[in-house]
Design an enzyme around this catalytic site. Structure first.
Site, PDB file in Angstrom:
ATOM      1  CG  LEU A 198      -4.444   1.745  -8.460  1.00  0.00           C
ATOM      2  CD1 LEU A 198      -2.927   1.632  -8.373  1.00  0.00           C
ATOM      3  CD2 LEU A 198      -4.930   3.040  -7.844  1.00  0.00           C
ATOM      4  CG  HIS A 241      -7.769  -5.756 -10.176  1.00  0.00           C
ATOM      5  ND1 HIS A 241      -7.621  -5.721  -8.803  1.00  0.00           N
ATOM      6  CD2 HIS A 241      -8.103  -4.485 -10.532  1.00  0.00           C
ATOM      7  CE1 HIS A 241      -7.867  -4.508  -8.360  1.00  0.00           C
ATOM      8  NE2 HIS A 241      -8.150  -3.731  -9.401  1.00  0.00           N
ATOM      9  CG  LEU A 301     -10.771  -0.457 -16.452  1.00  0.00           C
ATOM     10  CD1 LEU A 301      -9.469  -1.150 -16.806  1.00  0.00           C
ATOM     11  CD2 LEU A 301     -11.538  -0.090 -17.715  1.00  0.00           C
ATOM     12  CD  GLU A 302      -8.586  -0.195  -7.800  1.00  0.00           C
ATOM     13  OE1 GLU A 302      -8.352   0.428  -6.745  1.00  0.00           O
ATOM     14  OE2 GLU A 302      -8.579  -1.443  -7.862  1.00  0.00           O
ATOM     15  CB  VAL A 303      -7.774   4.459 -10.479  1.00  0.00           C
ATOM     16  CG1 VAL A 303      -7.373   5.933 -10.450  1.00  0.00           C
ATOM     17  CG2 VAL A 303      -8.356   4.066  -9.129  1.00  0.00           C
TER      18      VAL A 303
END
Length: 267
Positions: free
Chosen positions: A118, A115, A159-161
């Site tokens: 964000l 992860h 891959l977040e924000v």
């Protein structure tokens, strides 16, 4: 036409060729709906994925699960938990631990998902709940972290924000699968939570989410109907309207007379 459960190799072969769909869901019913709808990948709580019914309703969804590494005890305890999860049907493990932990799992051929961006559990390190990678320096750090996951043996990262331009550049420069949550279409999969899609998120709805149905309104309607039904039951009990003959079992008259007569002889 029935689908087959994709392998890690199948997903890797699709990199850069096709956008996959990915959901986080929370019930067996949602899993069944995702299977029928053709969802490709899912993040599933352990108690749902380990339910014996899960693979009956979602036989072709590549399903990952996870447990916070700090809750499992020692690294060896965590490795045992991950091995058990794979034995019980997990196709991959979401790992919140260090690169050393990722390497440990990958060495044992456990498919690991990391992860980046964000990460809610680590948001304090990146400035809170906000986009990550909006400067060149921050974007380079994201790239280095994705490469670190790749070098550690992970099969994919969420891959977040992250700005879509950054996510696109990263994704096309790495072999690892990049699954986007609010990071644009330049990645390998698009990831949303079922509660956001179905409109029953409590509190803030993330900017990257899209609401497709208003289940909360239906849940509220059903709750009101539930209350009304219970109130009618209470009223029927209080007035004697329940139970009626159709809810009762009757005794033949001759047997009832015999029963009453024998009661009279009892002390």
């Amino acid at each position: 036409m029935s689908r087959k459960l994709p392998t890690v190799a199948d997903l890797r072969a699709l990199k850069g060729k096709k956008q996959l769909s990915m959901l986080r869901y929370f019930t067996i019913e949602e899993a069944a709906a995702a299977e029928t709808a053709g969802v490709d990948i899912a993040s599933v709580p352990p108690e749902i994925l380990f339910d014996p019914r899960y693979r009956e309703v979602a036989p072709s969804i590549f399903s990952m699960t996870g447990q916070t590494h700090t809750q499992c005890g020692t690294p060896l305890d965590y490795l045992r938990w991950c091995n058990d999860a794979v034995e019980r049907g997990a196709d991959a493990i979401y790992c919140s631990g260090s690169m050393q932990t990722v390497e440990m799992l990958a060495r044992e051929y456990i498919p690991v998902v990391g992860h980046v961006g964000l990460v809610p559990a680590r948001a304090t390190w990146t400035g809170g709940f906000r986009a990550v990678g909006k400067t060149a320096a921050d974007a380079l750090r994201l790239f280095d972290e994705v490469k670190a996951y790749e070098n550690a043996g992970a099969i994919a990262i969420e891959l977040e924000v992250v700005p879509e331009e950054v996510a696109t550049e990263i994704s096309k420069r790495v072999k690892i699968l990049v699954w986007s949550m609010g990071a644009g279409a330049g990645c390998d999969a698009q990831y949303l939570f079922s509660n956001d899609i179905l409109g029953y998120t409590e509190g803030h709805v993330p900017r990257h989410a899209k609401v497709y149905r208003d289940f909360q309104a239906e849940y509220d309607r059903l709750q009101n109907e539930r209350i009304a039904a219970f109130q009618e039951f209470v009223a029927d009990v209080e007035t004697g309207a329940f139970p009626q003959d159709e809810q009762l079992v009757k005794m033949p008259e001759n047997e009832l007379d015999a029963f009453r007569n024998q009661l009279e002889t009892r002390p």
